[in-house]
Design an enzyme around this catalytic site. Structure first.
Site, PDB file in Angstrom:
ATOM      1  N   LYS B  76       0.871  -1.175   0.000  1.00 57.44           N
ATOM      2  CA  LYS B  76       0.000   0.000   0.000  1.00 57.44           C
ATOM      3  C   LYS B  76       0.911   1.230   0.000  1.00 57.44           C
ATOM      4  CE  LYS B  76      -3.826   2.050   2.726  1.00 57.44           C
ATOM      5  NZ  LYS B  76      -4.703   1.868   3.903  1.00 57.44           N
ATOM      6  N   SER B 151      -9.709   1.996   3.111  1.00 53.69           N
ATOM      7  CA  SER B 151      -8.806   2.770   2.277  1.00 53.69           C
ATOM      8  C   SER B 151      -7.812   1.931   1.486  1.00 53.69           C
ATOM      9  CB  SER B 151      -8.033   3.750   3.151  1.00 53.69           C
ATOM     10  OG  SER B 151      -7.175   3.058   4.036  1.00 53.69           O
ATOM     11  N   SER B 175      -9.977  -0.410   7.233  1.00 52.39           N
ATOM     12  CA  SER B 175      -9.361  -0.227   5.920  1.00 52.39           C
ATOM     13  C   SER B 175      -8.677  -1.442   5.308  1.00 52.39           C
ATOM     14  CB  SER B 175      -8.371   0.931   5.959  1.00 52.39           C
ATOM     15  OG  SER B 175      -9.055   2.153   5.969  1.00 52.39           O
TER      16      SER B 175
END
Lengths: 482, 484, 95
Positions: B76, B151, B175
């Site tokens: 990420k 997210s 997330s």
């Protein structure tokens, strides 16, 4: 109207750790800009602070020295504001649960009495970087080497009533942190600085007046001047019928005045909250005990010991214990002088201090070491030299001409104690001063004491100061009165 | 090959059926081919990846490999990667080349894993749909009109489309778990402090936790074995001993006591979702588990409390983005306040600004007690609720999300409704517990995840249950047809 | 709880965020809605409940006082917006 001043001080002292409070970067002073600002100090995205245990221990040490309580738990909080020398947009400080809670110290007032000043709290925080306004044209340069240096902020109670007390308090705190060796206390380098909260009120009134905060004063002299200026300013304002504005003011030593400072954050709202990157610090009683057992002798205790075991006057003892280095020098000097305390005290507070002041030097840099001074005092003690000659010897030592014994030897300064040699000089002087002899002998005995000085001076001059003054005196009296 | 799990790839590499270079090239090609459609990568590092793959091949040849040496994966874009752009999905960091590696990055590098690139995400991890990214929304590979969740939407989408066999994510309020649920993959949010946060760009420090996003629980266990553990650079990381997370995977779950919070199954839960979760639980019962209704009475308060704590911490954490030392700086600032206000005003997107403002407000003078302190008290109540529940049950099961992936733009202009969709995930972060989302079914071709919540440091147990579940179900094996 | 224009502006200034005049009503609405959501916290009495700042009751582990960092100034400043002679530059600060 009669006014009373109320003063509280916030002293920021840099702790003498090797590395920063939340990072492994060095704290050394004077490096090139930003070479000691690591990822954590720069507040790079993703970095996290880790607490330096030495900073915690130094703060505890201070707490114990002022007989304060050390809470079992201590919490770090964020103080949020934007400023270019504050890389993260917040300063890690302490708000609730500071490392040191209520304590106190005693200060000596000018009349010799002492007064207890309360310490509200002392908390740990990180220092900010430095903004440089010169040399970058229309811009300001930011150096973050100092960012993250551990600071202990020591907050006093509003217990001081005039500038002199404030200075005495600041000096006392300075001496304590130096004794504890938790700070170098270097004021030029900003390691020890203070903010003063000053207000005035009509004498007899209980409530405090509106206060102003004088920021970042870094010398004892300026603290006194700044406060005195501010007191007068406030009284003028009040006597004109106006009101004091609560604000931050800056002292300008060149103009000797304080002026209003545009506040860092117009709406001062620091939004303190516990730093979620740092867990609470647990202080074990065993750690406190351990630190307590290694606490050095502090100024008050040392002074008491100097008075009791060395039979020093209160004044001498105060002076000699004002700095740990002076006290250490004194004790080493006494040692080298074979236990002679009075002369050691006199020489240190007199000749040595005068020379150090003249050269603006610290006692630790003195070219005349405690051992050298002590050995010289020994020579005064054993009559090898007189006190007067000792001044010559001292000057020579100061100028790097060697130790006392070799100077005495090389310059032939050894005192003449051979009676026949002195007798000859005395006879010569008497023979060459018939008028003075006549005057002396015609004077009443109470005036003779003064007149004999002339003869002593002449003999000493002839002997180039080396004759033993006591012997000269005795011989002269004997001969002139016969 | 691209449908293989980490476990299968690991075996293939060890047996030299494929080289890391070949594998890396295969995934790189998929990334390049499909990124336009899915937008799940912000950066693809072809050269570095291939170089690292060759190094990994050398290690394998020399027998100096770990289980995961040579395995490609993605990070990420919230994890700092030395020398590689780390944007956090923000214009603010569009030009930020991280000058150091996050601990998680370092650990995966040390294990010999090969990073393909950095995945798209909601800006600064603030969002539940991946629509707040400066780099545009990520698409759900099951239906590109739908969001992947957020997210960690880029990581979820990339793993679901098999553009990489595994990815990292971070979870502040769901997330990892919510996008895992919406994309049909497995996502583990470890106990707070289990995985180091050092180098993981902070959103809300007391809630953030990094973790694996994989096809299977077994794969998640393999990644946990690499990334879990105390880190001296993160003083909030736990010194608790680290398990071998694969060790208990095959244990029987006979006798397992599952708690079903009545607050999770009441009104507000879509009946189709409820059905899927009930079916999932039935599978666990078939394996010998028993169920019991429990109460988590303060569940309703978790969203309000979360939307105080998280913005408060974020408002302070994001103050460092000021245009001075790194990141975006506005053009020709006229003075210092202008530099700050415009760099931040222009560098941050709308959702980030909203949260910073909420956080600033709740911490400001006069409101601190009513908001921040109150939220921290509620946090205490929520933690106690879970601790009470764990006196009676071993794990808690329920849905991960309130629905399947919603349509792009559906909730973008309604932050409150977006926030409310986090109801099943945020309380876990407030309490700091571990939780996993596993694929449990589909509604109209969109995946649904089941959430299992464990007690502190019980990741092994969660992985064990999830793995046992995945032995008897094949939801986790489903791949969207364009990506097969 | 609703936030008016001046409150929005005050918060934006505290947070150093420039926001367009025309966006203020929108911010005002959205922030007010969020605060309404947050106000649901008041439905529970939390008297006597101690606030927790961290989920786990752990205490800090301290580091020993060693210098572990070396000079990386050039590395860190390579991508900095504006530097000169090793310093970061900002518009003149008026004290």
């Amino acid at each position: 109207m009669e006014w009373e001043t109320v003063i509280g001080l916030e002293i920021h002292t840099q702790l003498a750790t090797e590395s920063k409070i939340f990072s492994g970067a060095a704290t050394a002073y004077g490096a090139e800009p930003n070479v000691q600002a690591c990822a954590v100090d720069l507040g790079l995205p993703g970095v996290l602070p880790v607490i330096n245990e030495q900073a915690i221990q130094m703060a505890i040490k201070f707490g114990l020295a002022i007989e304060a309580e050390i809470p079992e738990r201590s919490i770090f909080a964020r103080k949020n504001y934007f400023y270019p020398d504050l890389p993260k947009g917040y300063q890690i400080s302490q708000f609730e649960l500071p490392i040191v809670s209520k304590g106190h110290i005693d200060i000596q007032l000018e009349d010799g009495s002492s007064k207890t000043i309360g310490v509200t709290r002392a908390h740990l925080e990180e220092d900010a970087g430095k903004s440089m306004h010169e040399g970058f044209g229309k811009l300001t340069g930011i150096d973050l080497n100092r960012a993250g240096t551990p600071l202990l902020e020591i907050v006093s109670e509003p217990d001081m009533r005039n500038a002199k007390e404030a200075v005495a308090y600041m000096k006392k705190i300075h001496s304590i942190v130096r004794y504890l060796e938790i700070s170098d206390g270097n004021m030029q380098e900003g390691s020890f600085r203070c903010d003063a909260n000053v207000s005035v009120r009509p004498k007899g009134q209980d409530e405090f007046g509106t206060r102003t905060e004088l920021k970042n004063i870094n010398s004892f002299r300026f603290v006194e001047q700044a406060i005195n200026y501010e007191i007068e300013r406030q009284i003028d304002v009040l006597e004109e019928g106006s009101e004091i504005v609560q604000e931050t003011r800056l002292y300008d030593p060149n103009k000797n005045e304080t002026r209003s400072m545009r506040s860092k954050e117009e709406a001062n709202d620091y939004r303190y909250f516990p730093d979620p990157d740092l867990l609470p610090v647990q202080i074990e009683q065993s750690l406190i005990d351990e630190i307590k057992s290694h606490l050095p002798e502090l100024p008050d205790a040392k002074k008491q010991r100097f008075i009791e075991s060395f039979k020093l006057s209160d004044d001498d003892a105060t002076l000699l214990t004002s700095q740990k280095e002076i006290a250490d020098f004194f004790e080493a000097c006494v040692d080298a002088a074979g236990g002679e305390t009075k002369l050691s005290a006199n020489w240190i507070t007199g000749e040595l201090t005068a020379n150090l002041n003249k050269e603006n030097m610290d006692i630790t840099d003195s070219p005349v070491t405690a051992e050298m001074l002590g050995s010289m005092i020994k020579r005064i003690q054993d009559n090898t030299i007189s006190g007067k000659i000792a001044k010559q010897v001292f000057e020579a030592m100061w100028n790097g001409e060697g130790d006392a014994d070799s100077i005495i030897e090389n310059k032939g300064l050894k005192q003449v104690t051979d009676t026949s040699a002195i007798e000859k000089l005395v006879d010569d002087v008497i023979a060459n001063s018939p008028d003075q002899v006549k005057q002396y002998q015609e004077s009443p005995p109470e005036k003779q004491g003064k007149l004999i000085g002339y003869f002593v001076g002449q003999v000493m001059k002839q002997s180039q100061g080396k004759a033993n003054p006591k012997q000269v005196n005795e011989l002269l009296k004997q001969k002139l009165n016969s | 090959m691209h449908q293989s799990t980490l476990t299968q790839l690991s075996t293939a590499l060890k047996e030299k059926k494929v080289s890391s270079e070949e594998l890396t090239q295969l995934y790189l090609d998929r990334c390049k081919n499909f990124n336009e459609a899915l937008n799940c990568f912000i950066t693809i590092n072809e050269d570095v990846a291939l170089e690292n793959a060759r190094t990994a091949d050398k290690k394998i040849a020399e027998g100096k490999n770990t289980d995961l040496t040579g395995i490609p994966f993605a990070h990420k874009d919230i994890f700092c990667t030395n020398g590689i752009k780390t944007s956090c999905g923000s214009k603010m960091l569009d030009n930020f080349i991280a000058p150091y590696d996050a601990t998680v990055v370092e650990k995966m590098n040390d294990a010999g894993m090969v990073m393909l690139g950095k995945t798209n995400m909601d800006e600064f991890a603030m969002g539940s749909s991946n629509e707040t990214s400066f780099y545009g929304p990520v698409k759900n590979p099951w239906d590109s009109d739908h969001v992947p969740g957020g997210s960690s939407g880029g990581s979820a989408s990339a793993v679901a489309a098999r553009l990489c066999p595994a990815a990292t994510g971070t979870d502040t309020g769901g997330s990892i778990r919510q996008p895992a649920s919406l994309c049909g993959i497995t996502g583990l949010k470890p106990t707070y402090g289990r995985v180091s946060r050092y180098g993981m760009i902070a959103f809300a420090s007391s809630l953030d936790q990094g973790g694996p996003m994989t096809q299977t629980a077994e794969d998640a266990a393999l990644i946990m074995n690499v990334i879990a553990g105390f880190d001296k650079r993160d003083s909030t990381s736990a010194e608790h001993p680290v398990d071998d997370y694969t060790f208990r995977l095959n244990d029987s779950i006979e006798g397992l006591k599952i708690g079903l919070p009545k607050e999770y199954f009441g009104e507000g839960l879509d009946s189709n979702i409820a059905k899927i979760i009930e079916d999932g639980i039935k599978e666990l019962e078939k394996l010998g588990a028993s169920c019991k209704e429990i109460e988590l009475p303060n569940t309703d308060l978790s969203i309000p409390a979360y939307y105080v704590v998280a913005p408060a911490e974020c408002s302070s954490n994001l103050s460092r983005f000021d245009g001075v030392r790194f990141g975006y700086r506005c053009e020709e600032p006229k003075d210092l306040p202008d530099l700050y206000c415009r760099s931040r005003g222009e560098g941050f997107g709308k959702e980030v600004k909203r949260r910073i403002m909420i956080g600033t407000y709740v911490l400001s003078a006069g409101y601190y007690d009513a908001y921040y302190l109150k939220a921290q008290q509620i946090r205490h109540l929520i933690r106690d609720d879970f601790q009470n529940a764990f006196k009676d049950v071993d794990v808690i099961a329920g849905p991960t999300a309130t629905g399947t992936a919603f349509k792009l733009n559906e909730k973008l202009n309604d932050p409150v409704s977006m926030y409310l969709s986090d109801i099943y995930t945020v309380s876990v972060n407030l309490a700091g517990l571990p939780a996993i989302s596993v694929p449990a079914g589909f509604i109209e071709n969109l995946p649904v995840g089941m959430q299992l919540i464990g007690n502190y440091f019980e990741e092994s147990r969660l992985l064990n249950i999830a793995h046992q579940y995945q032995q008897v179900t094949d939801w986790h094996k489903q791949v969207p047809k364009e990506y097969k | 709880m609703s936030l008016d224009k001046s409150e929005v502006q005050k918060i934006a200034w505290l947070a150093r965020l420039s926001i367009d005049e025309q966006d203020i009503p929108n911010y005002s609405d959205e922030l007010s809605n969020i605060l309404d959501l947050v106000d649901r916290m008041n439905s529970v009495d939390t008297k006597g409940v101690s606030p927790i700042a961290h989920p786990l009751d752990l205490v800090a582990r301290l580091r020993s006082d060693n210098v572990t960092e070396t000079n990386q100034r050039d590395h860190f400043q390579k991508h900095a917006p504006l530097t000169e002679d090793g310093c970061y530059l900002v518009p003149k600060v008026i004290e």
